[in-house]
Design a protein around this motif. Structure first.
Motif, PDB file in Angstrom:
ATOM      1  N   VAL A   8      55.248  82.531  19.606  1.00 41.04           N
ATOM      2  CA  VAL A   8      55.733  81.441  20.445  1.00 41.04           C
ATOM      3  C   VAL A   8      54.606  80.600  21.043  1.00 41.04           C
ATOM      4  O   VAL A   8      54.820  79.444  21.425  1.00 41.04           O
ATOM      5  CB  VAL A   8      56.644  81.992  21.567  1.00 41.04           C
ATOM      6  N   LEU A   9      53.395  81.118  21.098  1.00 37.34           N
ATOM      7  CA  LEU A   9      52.311  80.380  21.750  1.00 37.34           C
ATOM      8  C   LEU A   9      52.049  79.021  21.091  1.00 37.34           C
ATOM      9  O   LEU A   9      51.924  78.013  21.799  1.00 37.34           O
ATOM     10  CB  LEU A   9      51.039  81.235  21.772  1.00 37.34           C
ATOM     11  N   PRO A  10      51.976  78.923  19.747  1.00 38.32           N
ATOM     12  CA  PRO A  10      51.798  77.601  19.145  1.00 38.32           C
ATOM     13  C   PRO A  10      52.942  76.638  19.470  1.00 38.32           C
ATOM     14  O   PRO A  10      52.717  75.430  19.604  1.00 38.32           O
ATOM     15  CB  PRO A  10      51.743  77.902  17.643  1.00 38.32           C
ATOM     16  N   THR A  11      54.154  77.159  19.599  1.00 40.50           N
ATOM     17  CA  THR A  11      55.295  76.308  19.938  1.00 40.50           C
ATOM     18  C   THR A  11      55.128  75.723  21.334  1.00 40.50           C
ATOM     19  O   THR A  11      55.409  74.544  21.563  1.00 40.50           O
ATOM     20  CB  THR A  11      56.601  77.113  19.857  1.00 40.50           C
ATOM     21  N   ILE A  12      54.661  76.538  22.273  1.00 41.68           N
ATOM     22  CA  ILE A  12      54.429  76.068  23.644  1.00 41.68           C
ATOM     23  C   ILE A  12      53.365  74.970  23.647  1.00 41.68           C
ATOM     24  O   ILE A  12      53.520  73.929  24.302  1.00 41.68           O
ATOM     25  CB  ILE A  12      54.007  77.232  24.553  1.00 41.68           C
ATOM     26  N   ILE A  13      52.274  75.202  22.917  1.00 43.86           N
ATOM     27  CA  ILE A  13      51.187  74.219  22.865  1.00 43.86           C
ATOM     28  C   ILE A  13      51.698  72.897  22.304  1.00 43.86           C
ATOM     29  O   ILE A  13      51.478  71.823  22.887  1.00 43.86           O
ATOM     30  CB  ILE A  13      50.020  74.747  21.999  1.00 43.86           C
ATOM     31  N   ALA A  14      52.379  72.965  21.158  1.00 43.04           N
ATOM     32  CA  ALA A  14      52.854  71.749  20.501  1.00 43.04           C
ATOM     33  C   ALA A  14      53.903  71.034  21.350  1.00 43.04           C
ATOM     34  O   ALA A  14      53.911  69.791  21.435  1.00 43.04           O
ATOM     35  CB  ALA A  14      53.428  72.090  19.128  1.00 43.04           C
ATOM     36  N   ARG A  63      53.156  67.206  22.658  1.00 43.30           N
ATOM     37  CA  ARG A  63      53.973  66.084  22.209  1.00 43.30           C
ATOM     38  C   ARG A  63      54.721  65.434  23.370  1.00 43.30           C
ATOM     39  O   ARG A  63      54.835  64.206  23.422  1.00 43.30           O
ATOM     40  CB  ARG A  63      54.940  66.536  21.103  1.00 43.30           C
ATOM     41  N   LYS A  64      55.214  66.244  24.293  1.00 42.29           N
ATOM     42  CA  LYS A  64      55.916  65.663  25.448  1.00 42.29           C
ATOM     43  C   LYS A  64      54.980  64.778  26.271  1.00 42.29           C
ATOM     44  O   LYS A  64      55.366  63.687  26.709  1.00 42.29           O
ATOM     45  CB  LYS A  64      56.479  66.787  26.320  1.00 42.29           C
ATOM     46  N   LEU A  65      53.750  65.220  26.493  1.00 41.69           N
ATOM     47  CA  LEU A  65      52.796  64.444  27.279  1.00 41.69           C
ATOM     48  C   LEU A  65      52.406  63.147  26.585  1.00 41.69           C
ATOM     49  O   LEU A  65      51.995  62.183  27.247  1.00 41.69           O
ATOM     50  CB  LEU A  65      51.542  65.266  27.567  1.00 41.69           C
ATOM     51  N   LEU A 103      50.381  73.292  12.687  1.00 40.62           N
ATOM     52  CA  LEU A 103      50.003  71.908  12.399  1.00 40.62           C
ATOM     53  C   LEU A 103      51.241  71.020  12.269  1.00 40.62           C
ATOM     54  O   LEU A 103      51.247  69.868  12.732  1.00 40.62           O
ATOM     55  CB  LEU A 103      49.182  71.846  11.113  1.00 40.62           C
ATOM     56  N   TYR A 104      52.279  71.547  11.660  1.00 39.99           N
ATOM     57  CA  TYR A 104      53.521  70.783  11.499  1.00 39.99           C
ATOM     58  C   TYR A 104      54.120  70.429  12.855  1.00 39.99           C
ATOM     59  O   TYR A 104      54.550  69.281  13.074  1.00 39.99           O
ATOM     60  CB  TYR A 104      54.519  71.580  10.668  1.00 39.99           C
ATOM     61  N   MET A 105      54.180  71.380  13.776  1.00 39.97           N
ATOM     62  CA  MET A 105      54.764  71.111  15.092  1.00 39.97           C
ATOM     63  C   MET A 105      53.914  70.129  15.893  1.00 39.97           C
ATOM     64  O   MET A 105      54.428  69.390  16.733  1.00 39.97           O
ATOM     65  CB  MET A 105      54.938  72.415  15.875  1.00 39.97           C
ATOM     66  N   LEU A 106      52.597  70.105  15.659  1.00 43.75           N
ATOM     67  CA  LEU A 106      51.734  69.159  16.363  1.00 43.75           C
ATOM     68  C   LEU A 106      51.883  67.743  15.830  1.00 43.75           C
ATOM     69  O   LEU A 106      51.911  66.772  16.592  1.00 43.75           O
ATOM     70  CB  LEU A 106      50.269  69.593  16.243  1.00 43.75           C
ATOM     71  N   THR A 107      51.971  67.612  14.501  1.00 41.80           N
ATOM     72  CA  THR A 107      51.935  66.288  13.876  1.00 41.80           C
ATOM     73  C   THR A 107      53.280  65.762  13.416  1.00 41.80           C
ATOM     74  O   THR A 107      53.443  64.554  13.226  1.00 41.80           O
ATOM     75  CB  THR A 107      50.998  66.325  12.652  1.00 41.80           C
ATOM     76  N   GLY A 108      54.237  66.668  13.177  1.00 42.18           N
ATOM     77  CA  GLY A 108      55.515  66.253  12.627  1.00 42.18           C
ATOM     78  C   GLY A 108      55.494  66.077  11.124  1.00 42.18           C
ATOM     79  O   GLY A 108      56.488  65.644  10.529  1.00 42.18           O
TER      80      GLY A 108
END
Length: 366
Positions: A122-128, A132-134, A153-158
């Motif tokens: 779950v940690l990468p999900t929290i980071i992404a 993205r919200k900010l 990487l996918y969750m960060l960039t889409g």
């Protein structure tokens, strides 16, 4: 009595998780060279090794991938909590708060691999999500068919990332996993030794990682690379820095007196990026020039490339924002923390070192 600070050289425990030998340039994960694991194994395989003491069978690996993919989603209350935090709250503090909040209902003793796997997933999900919200972007839901590094990487960039980028990031995150009794790992073991829970111990480790002396080194390498800018400017810039006594960031290491084995592995893992990314090519040119000049200016000092240099080069080439550098390091290191936490629990004794009193004494006995 000699002044005692920092516990340097003091043995604080025994472990069969990892070995760091700076004189010989060794980094070992449970009997395997870490640099070999980084270029031949997936993040999930090495996580299984650290958690269980052996590399997974095909069946074990498939099960772990399924479990980790299923554990990536954030609970709704955690999304609401993160949304309420002001934008000024640094991402590392968001991670620390989020992990502590995940401890609700998960404080059973002893800590389990299932808990460690959940936090790792779950940690990468929290980071992404926070990143993205900010930045005014819609959060991206995890994709279960992607591996751990690719999904991050996918969750960060889409966007589904290129294989070369996944390979480089996976190698980096594997090499972040474990590094002996460092400050954050020691903090985790101290907290766990009180019979506190895994989430509290990991939250404390994140607090230690937040400090610039532990988790912030790549920033200065990025600044150096951006200031140099082009290959033509590399040698004049580096000579000016050396002539003025300025430290060349990304070279030399407090522990390693030979080439950092993590840098060696990342050099191999990023071969496919050479020629395909101008910023990465610049970093390699700066590395070669710096090593030559350091040998010229400081012969015999054994100042080699360290992992921070390659971390900066990779993270810059992946176009990751500087504010998620240390959180990404954290997302890799969590496997090592949770492994040490479970190891501490197996033969637990609360840490209670002594200190040397240097204050005044009362004038007379009471």
């Amino acid at each position: 009595m000699a002044k005692v600070t920092g516990l340097e050289g003091v043995v604080a425990g025994e472990t069969d998780i990892g070995l760091v030998d700076g004189e010989r340039g060794y980094l070992v994960y449970r009997g395997y060279w870490a640099k070999e694991l980084a270029v031949t194994r997936s993040y999930e395989e090495v996580a299984h090794l650290l958690w269980n003491g052996h590399l997974p069978s095909a069946e074990e690996l498939n099960l772990l991938k399924q479990e980790m993919a299923a554990a990536r989603s954030m609970p709704e209350y955690l999304c609401r909590m993160i949304d309420l935090l002001p934008a000024s709250v640094p991402l590392m503090l968001v991670l620390q708060s989020a992990v502590a909040a995940l401890g609700e209902g998960n404080a059973a003793w002893p800590p389990t691999q299932k808990q460690g796997m959940r936090l790792t997933s779950v940690l990468p999900t929290i980071i992404a999500y926070r990143y993205r919200k900010l930045n005014g972007l819609t959060p991206v839901e995890p994709l279960s068919e992607l591996g751990h590094a690719a999904n991050y990487l996918y969750m960060l960039t889409g966007e589904v990332p290129a294989d070369t980028h996944v390979k480089a990031l996976s190698a980096y995150m594997i090499l972040c996993m474990e590094h002996g009794m460092n400050a954050s790992t020691f903090a985790a073991r101290v907290i766990l030794s009180t019979e506190s829970d895994m989430c509290a111990a990991v939250s404390g480790a994140i607090g230690a990682m937040k400090g610039p002396l532990h988790g912030g080194a790549p920033y200065e390498v990025i600044s150096m690379l951006e200031d140099i800018g082009t290959k033509e400017r590399a040698e004049p810039w580096l000579r000016h820095a050396l002539n003025s006594g300025t430290k060349i960031m990304g070279f030399g290491h407090r522990i390693y007196k030979t080439k950092d084995p993590r840098a060696e592995a990342l050099q191999i893992a990023t071969q496919e990026m050479i020629g395909n990314d101008s910023s990465f090519d610049l970093a390699l040119h700066v590395e070669a020039t710096a090593i030559r000049l350091l040998d010229e200016y400081k012969p015999g000092r054994r100042l080699f490339t360290n992992v921070e240099f390659y971390a900066a080069a990779i993270l810059r080439a992946l176009h990751l924002a500087p504010e998620i550098f240390t959180p990404t390091f954290t997302a890799g290191r969590i496997v090592g923390w949770t492994s040490h936490i479970m190891e501490q629990a197996k033969s637990n004794r609360i840490f209670r070192p002594q200190s040397v009193y240097t204050g005044p004494m009362p004038e007379a006995e009471f």
